[in-house]
Design a protein around this motif. Structure first.
Motif, PDB file in Angstrom:
ATOM      1  N   GLN A 123      -0.832 -30.301  47.034  1.00  0.00           N
ATOM      2  CA  GLN A 123      -0.758 -31.596  47.701  1.00  0.00           C
ATOM      3  C   GLN A 123      -1.899 -32.481  47.250  1.00  0.00           C
ATOM      4  N   GLU A 147      -3.545 -39.569  54.324  1.00  0.00           N
ATOM      5  CA  GLU A 147      -2.129 -39.366  54.032  1.00  0.00           C
ATOM      6  C   GLU A 147      -2.026 -38.231  53.027  1.00  0.00           C
ATOM      7  N   LYS A 148      -1.055 -37.342  53.236  1.00  0.00           N
ATOM      8  CA  LYS A 148      -0.815 -36.239  52.303  1.00  0.00           C
ATOM      9  C   LYS A 148       0.480 -36.513  51.542  1.00  0.00           C
ATOM     10  N   VAL A 149       0.425 -36.239  50.226  1.00  0.00           N
ATOM     11  CA  VAL A 149       1.554 -36.450  49.338  1.00  0.00           C
ATOM     12  C   VAL A 149       1.823 -35.138  48.624  1.00  0.00           C
ATOM     13  N   SER A 150       3.072 -34.768  48.519  1.00  0.00           N
ATOM     14  CA  SER A 150       3.416 -33.551  47.771  1.00  0.00           C
ATOM     15  C   SER A 150       3.148 -33.775  46.298  1.00  0.00           C
ATOM     16  N   VAL A 160       0.485 -40.609  43.897  1.00  0.00           N
ATOM     17  CA  VAL A 160       0.547 -41.378  45.147  1.00  0.00           C
ATOM     18  C   VAL A 160       1.536 -42.524  44.965  1.00  0.00           C
ATOM     19  N   THR A 164       3.317 -44.710  50.121  1.00  0.00           N
ATOM     20  CA  THR A 164       2.116 -44.226  50.801  1.00  0.00           C
ATOM     21  C   THR A 164       1.122 -45.363  51.004  1.00  0.00           C
TER      22      THR A 164
END
Length: 183
Positions: A123, A147-150, A160, A164
């Motif tokens: 992540q 904010e977390k992004v895969s 990103v 987001t």
């Protein structure tokens, strides 16, 4: 705790420290890119009415809760700042916030944003900190989040998405408006 866990924990802590340390920085550059020209007049927002045509209590047409100047943002690449700036420009009036140029005499607050991004465990985490200053330079409020992004990449910002950055813009505007309505 393994050495790998210690390294990852240290990296996350260092990122937060850098983001918070940048909170002491200031800039007079107005290169953020937020388009304030369309918002120098009071935005026109449709106000809901009841069946009798009366506005609900507590809603005022065109009532700005804040005249804000967003200072240049630190820590994110230009492409991400551009996406964020576009969202701030379009979403500010929806939150009763009027964006101002740095030279405006009607600024209630200057908001300074600081970003950091790091990847771990599949992540990417984007940390954002926003300091709210009076025109006299006194910090009066702090907004922060993550904010977390895969996904990961050699450059964390590469994964990103614009969505987001839109979420972050919406969040900072919403939190600022909430703070203003209670302060």
């Amino acid at each position: 705790m393994t050495q790998k866990q210690t390294t990852i924990g240290f990296r996350a802590l260092a990122t937060v420290i850098v983001a918070l340390t940048l909170g002491a920085c200031s800039s007079t550059d107005s290169s953020l890119g937020v388009d304030t020209s369309a918002q120098l007049s009071t935005p026109s927002v449709a106000i809901p009415t009841t069946d009798s045509g009366v506005q609900p209590t507590g809603i005022q047409a065109n009532a700005a809760i804040g005249n804000v100047y967003f200072a240049p943002i630190v820590g994110a690449p230009v492409s991400k700042i551009t996406a964020l700036s576009k969202r701030l420009s379009t979403a500010a009036p929806l939150n009763s916030i009027k964006l101002q140029a740095s030279t405006s005499n009607s600024i209630d607050h200057e908001i300074r944003g600081y970003f950091s991004a790091f990847s771990e465990s599949g992540q990417t985490t984007v940390i954002h900190v926003w300091d709210v200053f009076t025109p006299q330079g006194q910090r009066v409020h702090r907004i922060q989040g993550q904010e977390k992004v895969s996904g990961t990449g050699t450059e964390p910002w590469s994964v990103v998405p614009t969505a987001t950055m839109d979420q972050i813009a919406d969040s900072v505007l919403r939190q600022y408006a909430s703070w203003r309505s209670t302060s």
